[in-house]
Design a protein around this motif. Structure first.
Motif, short mmCIF file in Angstrom:
data_model
loop_
_atom_site.label_atom_id
_atom_site.label_comp_id
_atom_site.label_asym_id
_atom_site.label_seq_id
_atom_site.Cartn_x
_atom_site.Cartn_y
_atom_site.Cartn_z
N PHE A 112 0.83 -1.19 0.00
CA PHE A 112 0.00 0.00 0.00
C PHE A 112 0.87 1.25 0.00
CE2 PHE A 112 0.63 -1.59 4.28
CZ PHE A 112 1.10 -0.48 4.96
N SER A 113 0.23 2.35 -0.37
CA SER A 113 0.88 3.65 -0.39
C SER A 113 0.18 4.55 0.61
CB SER A 113 0.79 4.26 -1.80
OG SER A 113 1.06 5.64 -1.77
N VAL A 114 0.96 5.36 1.35
CA VAL A 114 0.41 6.28 2.34
C VAL A 114 0.73 7.71 1.92
CG1 VAL A 114 0.41 6.99 4.75
CG2 VAL A 114 0.63 4.57 4.16
N ARG A 115 -0.32 8.47 1.66
CA ARG A 115 -0.20 9.89 1.28
C ARG A 115 0.82 10.10 0.16
NH1 ARG A 115 -0.99 13.04 7.14
NH2 ARG A 115 -3.26 12.74 7.19
N GLY A 116 0.70 9.26 -0.86
CA GLY A 116 1.52 9.43 -2.06
C GLY A 116 2.90 8.84 -2.00
N GLY A 117 3.28 8.25 -0.88
CA GLY A 117 4.61 7.66 -0.76
C GLY A 117 4.68 6.30 -1.42
N THR A 118 5.90 5.80 -1.60
CA THR A 118 6.10 4.47 -2.18
C THR A 118 5.98 3.42 -1.08
OG1 THR A 118 8.49 4.72 -1.90
CG2 THR A 118 7.55 5.32 -4.04
N GLN A 119 5.90 2.15 -1.50
CA GLN A 119 5.69 1.09 -0.53
C GLN A 119 6.88 0.91 0.40
OE1 GLN A 119 3.61 -2.52 -1.89
NE2 GLN A 119 3.53 -1.56 -3.89
N ASP A 120 8.10 1.16 -0.09
CA ASP A 120 9.26 1.00 0.76
C ASP A 120 9.42 2.16 1.75
OD1 ASP A 120 9.98 2.95 -1.05
OD2 ASP A 120 11.97 2.13 -1.46
N GLN A 121 8.52 3.15 1.70
CA GLN A 121 8.56 4.26 2.65
C GLN A 121 7.64 4.02 3.85
OE1 GLN A 121 7.63 7.69 0.24
NE2 GLN A 121 9.67 7.76 -0.67
N ASN A 122 7.14 2.78 3.99
CA ASN A 122 6.32 2.41 5.14
C ASN A 122 7.14 1.54 6.09
OD1 ASN A 122 4.00 3.59 3.87
ND2 ASN A 122 3.79 1.73 2.64
N LEU A 123 7.21 1.94 7.36
CA LEU A 123 7.88 1.15 8.38
C LEU A 123 6.84 0.24 9.03
CD1 LEU A 123 10.36 0.47 10.11
CD2 LEU A 123 9.71 2.36 11.63
N ILE A 124 7.00 -1.07 8.85
CA ILE A 124 6.04 -2.04 9.37
C ILE A 124 6.75 -2.87 10.43
CG2 ILE A 124 4.52 -3.96 8.79
CD1 ILE A 124 4.32 -2.77 5.98
N LEU A 125 6.24 -2.79 11.66
CA LEU A 125 6.86 -3.45 12.80
C LEU A 125 5.94 -4.51 13.37
CD1 LEU A 125 8.25 -0.33 14.73
CD2 LEU A 125 9.45 -1.75 13.06
N LEU A 126 6.52 -5.62 13.77
CA LEU A 126 5.82 -6.66 14.52
C LEU A 126 6.58 -6.85 15.83
CD1 LEU A 126 3.66 -8.86 14.78
CD2 LEU A 126 5.23 -10.42 13.62
N ASP A 127 5.99 -6.41 16.93
CA ASP A 127 6.69 -6.43 18.22
C ASP A 127 8.08 -5.80 18.10
OD1 ASP A 127 4.60 -7.46 19.60
OD2 ASP A 127 5.51 -9.40 20.05
N GLU A 128 8.13 -4.63 17.48
CA GLU A 128 9.33 -3.80 17.33
C GLU A 128 10.26 -4.26 16.21
OE1 GLU A 128 9.75 -1.01 18.93
OE2 GLU A 128 8.61 -1.14 20.78
N ALA A 129 10.06 -5.45 15.65
CA ALA A 129 10.95 -5.97 14.60
C ALA A 129 10.43 -5.56 13.22
CB ALA A 129 11.06 -7.48 14.69
N THR A 130 11.34 -5.10 12.36
CA THR A 130 10.97 -4.70 11.00
C THR A 130 10.58 -5.92 10.17
OG1 THR A 130 12.48 -2.82 11.10
CG2 THR A 130 11.74 -3.52 8.93
N VAL A 131 9.45 -5.82 9.49
CA VAL A 131 9.01 -6.86 8.55
C VAL A 131 9.23 -6.31 7.15
CG1 VAL A 131 7.09 -8.30 7.79
CG2 VAL A 131 7.29 -7.69 10.21
N TYR A 132 10.19 -6.87 6.42
CA TYR A 132 10.58 -6.32 5.12
C TYR A 132 9.66 -6.76 4.00
CZ TYR A 132 14.89 -4.27 6.87
OH TYR A 132 15.79 -3.49 7.54
#
Length: 790
Positions: A166-186
């Protein structure tokens, strides 16, 4: 009066004032009465005053109030409110258990607030999702998907059909930080985007930040998706699961030591491969096609001041066709957290984090024609966070994080010694160190005006051993020419970036139902994905900033007005503008796969996006739901692309409308309806062909000058909750849903080619006339799922 008598009176007056103003601190944890789970964001309020606090992510709260008799009000969305009468003459610990309301009481569908329905408790740019209601939204193949629900919120747009990105406010998908219990999910997708990696049964809650990101988080420009796993029931053993057409899941949790330690394990697997032996396609019977994921977590209360959490996630996709070729990709994360309470006001959380993503591909057509390919990224992090509850009007947050990144851009190896590939091909591996410190102050001036401001300072170091290249170009947009090569020693720091990232948000309440909110944040991003498509794929490699490209920078302003009505209606309007520097895009005809000179294919420039977001939600009565609409634009201007003129980004979607509704027919049945309309995403298509050396070569028009057709669909779902007959502790429900009810052929891809005709001899002739063909994944998708709980 004698001077001595005056001094005595002053002395007693002074201490009388001190005693009158003497304050004490009430602190503790707020938990669920049935499960013992910590309740993050519960409100603790002194009755008849504006003094109050919210519990943190671990259920901890600290409130300092004057000495005397007070009444505390403790509340949390979906739970029964309680009051506690306290005679306060010293610091005390007060742990509170709240009881969840029955299903008959009105509940929130998708909550855009911290905890209460009053506007003073809402944050601009922040959305909180209720897991119980997410499970009622009709989804493809009947699988609950929290990330697809996220795309229904204003300002957030799905990457496309069958895609979890998904895109948030026009950003690209790699501009979203997705965390699961503080760990980055790439990588967030299973089955190339048809499912997300998050199993809803293992998730406690999630917060979505579209801006105003707290300074303890960074490294991405557009958003933060903070997903937290359940901790496990420390009161009794319980289980839950579901059986669907393509996948099933099961969760089991319970106490290790009652009221002291607990666990949760949750697994999910698809089983499309079970039906492959029935296929008539040659080779399919010996093929594999499935995904799985596994979540596990334990927590242990060491003492009243110390608590330990250990959690992990392991997920993988696998596709293999008859042993001839196959691919596989997956995530692994692990988190170890230690909570410590130094005193009644100072809370600390220490976190050790591991995150890994890898992608694997192979083919084995013969003894001589075989090879395997591997790429990935791995992180090790240490994070420390402190919260100091100075008084009810002031809270300080501070801490830091350090992350060691390991990048494997790709390596190819022969499978057998007879392979045509006689030696390994290994691209230059890269390492980097990303670190940051932060501080934040939350201040409540009065019941109307609150402000939250802070700053983050981040540093990024490129580490050896690796090679870097200096490039030149014959002309703007021309292929890169390597001018020089630089080699750096192992673990040496050869390049450094850094910068301040100020963050601020403020709110002013005109009344308890009307509020004006404002936010500003600057964010820096040091990693990006090498992708020239409109959606992320597992093959897209992550690359760091280096001597050739600077970190991306974003400044975003947002202002919003929130108003609630007594009829159970909550409304909001938000407007934002975002400026971005050092935006990365690829030159025309860029070569990305297995390219040691991939940085030479990059071009950088500026970007900007702006929009208006409208949200209305009904939370009372049998009929509930929300309407979300976003009007926005996202543009870039990069020298060397589109004749140096501005062009729409791949994520530019002008209109985005979602209508979601739930109708509770009675205690046994409810009906859910969902409608989505999104402007088609931009695309660059060939506009003609020219002949060169007997071959037809396509030529393309301006970058992203055309669009996919508009995307729209309607989904419907019915939930049935049978009465408990024999086993009173066993609950079950049935979900019947149809995804894409009216069979809209939404394009997944647009294939290009040339028109072919047949002559009088029935021989095929290529006319050279360009044509496009839309490829849709599916039309109607019915599904049936049986869910159970005990």
């Amino acid at each position: 009066m004698k001077p001595k008598s005056i001094l005595i009176l002053v002395f007693f007056a002074f201490w009388a004032n001190i005693l009158k103003a003497q304050s004490y601190t009430i602190s503790g944890r707020i938990t669920d009465e049935k499960t013992g789970e910590d309740l993050a964001g519960a409100t603790v309020l002194v009755k008849g005053t504006s003094n109050g606090v919210s519990s943190n992510n671990y259920g901890f709260y600290s409130l300092t109030v004057p000495k005397g008799n007070i009444t505390l009000i403790i509340r949390y969305v979906g739970y029964s409110e309680i009051e506690k009468l306290i005679s306060l003459s010293k610091n005390i610990t007060l742990n509170v258990e709240l009881n969840e309301k029955s299903k008959d009481i009105d509940e929130v569908v998708i909550s855009a607030q911290i905890q209460e329905s009053k506007t003073e408790n809402k944050q601009i740019n922040v959305m909180k999702l209720d897991m119980q209601s997410i499970k009622r939204v009709p989804m493809v193949f009947g699988e609950v998907d929290i990330l697809k629900t996220v795309t229904m919120l204003p300002g957030i747009v799905s990457a496309g059909e069958g895609n979890s990105g998904f895109s948030v406010r026009g950003g690209t998908q790699d501009q979203n930080l997705i965390l699961l219990d503080e760990a980055t999910v790439y990588n967030i997708s299973h089955l190339l985007g048809f499912f997300s990696v998050f199993n809803g049964d293992a998730i406690r809650d999630l917060d979505v930040y579209k801006g105003g990101i707290p300074p303890q988080y960074g490294g991405r420009l557009s958003s933060l998706i903070d997903v937290r796993m359940k901790e496990g029931n420390n009161k009794k053993y319980t289980g839950a699961g579901g059986i669907g057409l393509l996948s099933s899941r099961f969760t089991f949790e319970g106490p290790i030591i009652k009221n002291k330690a607990s666990f949760i394990v949750s697994g999910r697997r698809s089983y499309a491969d079970i039906f492959l032996p029935l296929s008539k396609v040659e080779g399919a019977k010996n093929s594999k096609l499935y995904f799985y994921d596994f979540n596990a977590k334990i927590n242990y209360k060491i003492s009243d001041k110390d608590k330990l959490f250990i959690s992990g996630y392991f997920g993988r996709d696998k596709f293999e066709f008859s042993g001839l070729f196959g691919n596989s990709w997956g995530n692994k994360t692990a988190t170890v957290r230690w909570n410590h309470l130094f005193n009644k006001k100072l809370f600390c959380n220490q976190t050790f984090i591991f995150s890994d993503f890898d992608y694997y591909f192979s083919f084995n057509f013969s003894e001589a024609s075989n090879l395997e390919f591997l790429q990935g990224i791995r992180d090790y992090s240490y994070k420390t966070d402190f919260s100091w509850y100075y008084n009810p009007a002031n809270k300080l947050n501070f801490g830091g994080i350090i992350t060691h990144h390991n990048f494997n851009p790709g390596e190819i190896r022969p499978i057998t010694s007879e392979s045509f590939l006689k030696s390994d091909i290994i691209m230059d591996r890269r390492k980097a160190l990303e670190s940051a410190i932060y501080g934040e102050h939350e201040h409540k001036f009065n019941t109307r005006f609150k402000i939250r401001y802070g700053v983050r300072y981040s540093i990024f170091n490129n580490l050896g051993s690796s090679k870097e290249y200096a490039f030149s170009y014959d002309s703007i947009g021309a292929p890169p020419i390597v001018n020089d090569t630089f080699t750096y020693k192992k673990n040496s720091i050869y390049n450094t970036y850094g910068g301040l990232e100020p963050r601020m948000s403020a709110s002013y309440n005109f009344t308890k139902n009307d509020a004006l909110k404002f936010s500003y944040n600057r964010t820096l991003q040091y990693l990006q994905q090498a992708s020239n498509t409109g959606f992320a794929l597992p093959t897209d490699q992550w690359i760091p900033a280096n001597i050739n490209i600077k970190p991306q920078v974003s400044d975003q302003f947002a202002i919003g007005f929130f108003k609630n009505f007594d009829l159970g209606l909550e409304t909001s309007v938000e407007v934002y503008y975002k400026w971005m520097k050092n935006q990365v895009d690829f030159r025309d005809n860029a070569a990305l796969f297995l390219n040691d000179y991939v940085y030479g294919e990059l071009l950088t420039g500026t970007g900007w996006s702006y929009g208006s977001e409208f949200f209305i939600k009904k939370t009372k009565g049998n009929f509930k739901g929300f309407i979300s609409y976003t009007l926005s634009r996202s543009m870039r201007k990069i020298n060397g692309i589109n004749q140096n003129k501005a062009y729409p980004t791949n994520t530019d979607r002008t209109h985005n409308l979602t209508v979601n509704s739930t109708y509770e027919i009675n205690k046994l049945w409810d009906l859910n309806l969902n409608f989505v309309f999104i402007t088609g995403n931009p695309v660059t298509l060939p506009q003609g062909r020219w002949e060169f050396d007997g071959k037809l070569i396509p030529f393309y028009g301006p970058r992203n000058s055309q669009r996919f057709p508009a995307y729209h669909r309607m989904d419907i779902g019915v939930n049935y909750y049978p009465k408990k007959l024999i086993f009173k502790k066993f609950e079950n429900s049935w979900n019947l849903s149809v995804y894409n009810l009216y069979g809209r052929k939404n394009p997944y891809a647009i294939l290009t080619g040339t028109r072919k005709i047949k002559d009088e001899n029935n021989k095929e002739i290529d006319t050279g006339i360009p044509i496009t063909e839309k490829f849709a994944l599916f039309r109607w998708v019915p599904s049936v799922t049986w869910n159970f709980k005990f």
